[in-house]
Design a protein around this motif. Structure first.
Motif, mmCIF file in Angstrom:
data_model
loop_
_atom_site.group_PDB
_atom_site.id
_atom_site.type_symbol
_atom_site.label_atom_id
_atom_site.label_comp_id
_atom_site.label_asym_id
_atom_site.label_seq_id
_atom_site.Cartn_x
_atom_site.Cartn_y
_atom_site.Cartn_z
ATOM 1 N N VAL A 75 0.878 -1.170 0.000
ATOM 2 C CA VAL A 75 0.000 0.000 0.000
ATOM 3 C C VAL A 75 0.913 1.216 0.000
ATOM 4 O O VAL A 75 1.597 1.489 0.979
ATOM 5 N N ASP A 76 0.933 1.911 -1.126
ATOM 6 C CA ASP A 76 1.760 3.113 -1.250
ATOM 7 C C ASP A 76 0.899 4.246 -1.792
ATOM 8 O O ASP A 76 -0.327 4.133 -1.831
ATOM 9 N N SER A 77 1.522 5.319 -2.218
ATOM 10 C CA SER A 77 0.753 6.489 -2.671
ATOM 11 C C SER A 77 -0.085 6.194 -3.913
ATOM 12 O O SER A 77 -1.084 6.860 -4.156
ATOM 13 N N LEU A 78 0.302 5.193 -4.686
ATOM 14 C CA LEU A 78 -0.488 4.830 -5.871
ATOM 15 C C LEU A 78 -1.681 3.941 -5.530
ATOM 16 O O LEU A 78 -2.728 4.028 -6.173
ATOM 17 N N THR A 79 -1.530 3.080 -4.533
ATOM 18 C CA THR A 79 -2.590 2.123 -4.211
ATOM 19 C C THR A 79 -3.441 2.536 -3.007
ATOM 20 O O THR A 79 -4.518 1.977 -2.803
ATOM 21 N N ALA A 80 -2.991 3.505 -2.229
ATOM 22 C CA ALA A 80 -3.755 3.954 -1.052
ATOM 23 C C ALA A 80 -5.153 4.450 -1.419
ATOM 24 O O ALA A 80 -6.111 4.149 -0.685
ATOM 25 N N PRO A 81 -5.340 5.168 -2.529
ATOM 26 C CA PRO A 81 -6.706 5.581 -2.888
ATOM 27 C C PRO A 81 -7.655 4.408 -3.116
ATOM 28 O O PRO A 81 -8.845 4.497 -2.793
ATOM 29 N N GLN A 82 -7.140 3.313 -3.625
ATOM 30 C CA GLN A 82 -7.966 2.127 -3.825
ATOM 31 C C GLN A 82 -8.406 1.546 -2.471
ATOM 32 O O GLN A 82 -9.554 1.135 -2.305
ATOM 33 N N VAL A 83 -7.496 1.518 -1.510
ATOM 34 C CA VAL A 83 -7.830 1.055 -0.163
ATOM 35 C C VAL A 83 -8.856 2.000 0.461
ATOM 36 O O VAL A 83 -9.846 1.560 1.059
ATOM 37 N N ALA A 84 -8.640 3.296 0.311
ATOM 38 C CA ALA A 84 -9.563 4.291 0.858
ATOM 39 C C ALA A 84 -10.960 4.121 0.260
ATOM 40 O O ALA A 84 -11.967 4.198 0.978
ATOM 41 N N GLU A 85 -11.022 3.887 -1.033
ATOM 42 C CA GLU A 85 -12.303 3.690 -1.722
ATOM 43 C C GLU A 85 -13.037 2.477 -1.168
ATOM 44 O O GLU A 85 -14.246 2.522 -0.924
ATOM 45 N N THR A 86 -12.326 1.384 -0.977
ATOM 46 C CA THR A 86 -12.922 0.150 -0.456
ATOM 47 C C THR A 86 -13.464 0.355 0.952
ATOM 48 O O THR A 86 -14.606 -0.015 1.253
ATOM 49 N N LEU A 87 -12.656 0.955 1.821
ATOM 50 C CA LEU A 87 -13.075 1.169 3.202
ATOM 51 C C LEU A 87 -14.207 2.200 3.298
ATOM 52 O O LEU A 87 -15.137 2.045 4.094
ATOM 53 N N LYS A 88 -14.165 3.209 2.440
ATOM 54 C CA LYS A 88 -15.219 4.225 2.431
ATOM 55 C C LYS A 88 -16.546 3.623 1.983
ATOM 56 O O LYS A 88 -17.604 3.957 2.527
ATOM 57 N N ALA A 89 -16.504 2.725 1.010
ATOM 58 C CA ALA A 89 -17.725 2.067 0.541
ATOM 59 C C ALA A 89 -18.381 1.277 1.674
ATOM 60 O O ALA A 89 -19.616 1.252 1.798
ATOM 61 N N ILE A 90 -17.565 0.640 2.499
ATOM 62 C CA ILE A 90 -18.097 -0.129 3.631
ATOM 63 C C ILE A 90 -18.763 0.805 4.635
ATOM 64 O O ILE A 90 -19.891 0.557 5.078
ATOM 65 N N THR A 91 -18.075 1.888 4.998
ATOM 66 C CA THR A 91 -18.647 2.799 5.996
ATOM 67 C C THR A 91 -19.861 3.553 5.448
ATOM 68 O O THR A 91 -20.785 3.855 6.199
ATOM 69 N N GLU A 92 -19.882 3.832 4.162
ATOM 70 C CA GLU A 92 -21.042 4.501 3.575
ATOM 71 C C GLU A 92 -22.272 3.599 3.548
ATOM 72 O O GLU A 92 -23.388 4.083 3.431
ATOM 73 N N ASN A 93 -22.049 2.297 3.638
ATOM 74 C CA ASN A 93 -23.159 1.346 3.732
ATOM 75 C C ASN A 93 -23.616 1.151 5.174
ATOM 76 O O ASN A 93 -24.393 0.244 5.460
ATOM 77 N N GLY A 94 -23.098 1.969 6.096
ATOM 78 C CA GLY A 94 -23.525 1.913 7.480
ATOM 79 C C GLY A 94 -22.864 0.820 8.292
ATOM 80 O O GLY A 94 -23.356 0.454 9.360
ATOM 81 N N LYS A 95 -21.739 0.314 7.821
ATOM 82 C CA LYS A 95 -21.017 -0.731 8.550
ATOM 83 C C LYS A 95 -19.727 -0.131 9.082
ATOM 84 O O LYS A 95 -18.882 0.315 8.314
ATOM 85 N N TYR A 96 -19.603 -0.137 10.398
ATOM 86 C CA TYR A 96 -18.468 0.534 11.029
ATOM 87 C C TYR A 96 -17.594 -0.406 11.841
ATOM 88 O O TYR A 96 -16.684 0.034 12.526
ATOM 89 N N LYS A 97 -17.870 -1.686 11.788
ATOM 90 C CA LYS A 97 -17.047 -2.680 12.474
ATOM 91 C C LYS A 97 -16.267 -3.432 11.403
ATOM 92 O O LYS A 97 -16.817 -4.262 10.685
ATOM 93 N N ILE A 98 -14.988 -3.083 11.293
ATOM 94 C CA ILE A 98 -14.157 -3.581 10.200
ATOM 95 C C ILE A 98 -12.902 -4.233 10.760
ATOM 96 O O ILE A 98 -12.245 -3.681 11.640
ATOM 97 N N VAL A 99 -12.570 -5.405 10.216
ATOM 98 C CA VAL A 99 -11.306 -6.075 10.533
ATOM 99 C C VAL A 99 -10.438 -5.997 9.291
ATOM 100 O O VAL A 99 -10.878 -6.351 8.196
ATOM 101 N N LEU A 100 -9.230 -5.491 9.439
ATOM 102 C CA LEU A 100 -8.282 -5.418 8.337
ATOM 103 C C LEU A 100 -7.248 -6.522 8.518
ATOM 104 O O LEU A 100 -6.455 -6.488 9.457
ATOM 105 N N ASP A 101 -7.290 -7.509 7.630
ATOM 106 C CA ASP A 101 -6.359 -8.636 7.671
ATOM 107 C C ASP A 101 -5.059 -8.220 6.993
ATOM 108 O O ASP A 101 -5.015 -7.994 5.790
ATOM 109 N N CYS A 102 -3.999 -8.134 7.775
ATOM 110 C CA CYS A 102 -2.696 -7.678 7.274
ATOM 111 C C CYS A 102 -1.715 -8.828 7.076
ATOM 112 O O CYS A 102 -0.509 -8.603 6.981
ATOM 113 N N THR A 103 -2.222 -10.060 7.003
ATOM 114 C CA THR A 103 -1.365 -11.232 6.881
ATOM 115 C C THR A 103 -0.400 -11.119 5.710
ATOM 116 O O THR A 103 0.788 -11.414 5.836
ATOM 117 N N ASP A 104 -0.906 -10.707 4.552
ATOM 118 C CA ASP A 104 -0.091 -10.635 3.335
ATOM 119 C C ASP A 104 0.307 -9.214 2.963
ATOM 120 O O ASP A 104 0.727 -8.963 1.836
#
Length: 111
Positions: free
Chosen positions: A20-49
């Motif tokens: 996750v760098d400056s090129l891919t961070a917006p994609q992560v932000a978009e994914t997480l924002k979509a979840i919170t905009e759907n009213g879901k605020y309990k999120i687990v971020l799996d950092c295994t890989d």
């Protein structure tokens, strides 16, 4: 970088693989924002890989955490965080802002 999402009864699981760098961070932000905009605020971020996270990626995590914790709606929990990522979080002073679990099962069970 690859992002996969899985919905559980009490939380959403997001797995990030790669860097996750400056090129891919917006994609992560978009994914997480979509979840919170759907009213879901309990999120687990799996950092295994997760191999690397830049400051842009860290700010995405902090902003998502702020959104989740607003009005005590939920939280972003980090799971299976590698030592090199933990040291980046520590260096930036972000460790106190996140609950960090040793594995995904523990993190999902938190909710």
């Amino acid at each position: 970088m690859e992002i996969t999402e899985k919905q559980y009864k009490h939380c959403d699981l997001v797995k990030i693989s790669g860097r996750v760098d400056s090129l891919t961070a917006p994609q992560v932000a978009e994914t997480l924002k979509a979840i919170t905009e759907n009213g879901k605020y309990k999120i687990v971020l799996d950092c295994t890989d997760l191999e690397f996270i830049s400051s842009a990626g860290l700010w995405v995590l902090v902003n998502t955490q702020k959104t989740c914790k607003r009005y005590n709606r939920g939280e972003l929990v980090l799971a299976a965080v590698a030592d090199r990522i933990k040291s980046s979080l520590d260096l930036a002073g972000f460790i106190p802002y996140f609950k960090i679990s040793s594995d995904v099962t523990e993190a999902v069970g938190y909710f």
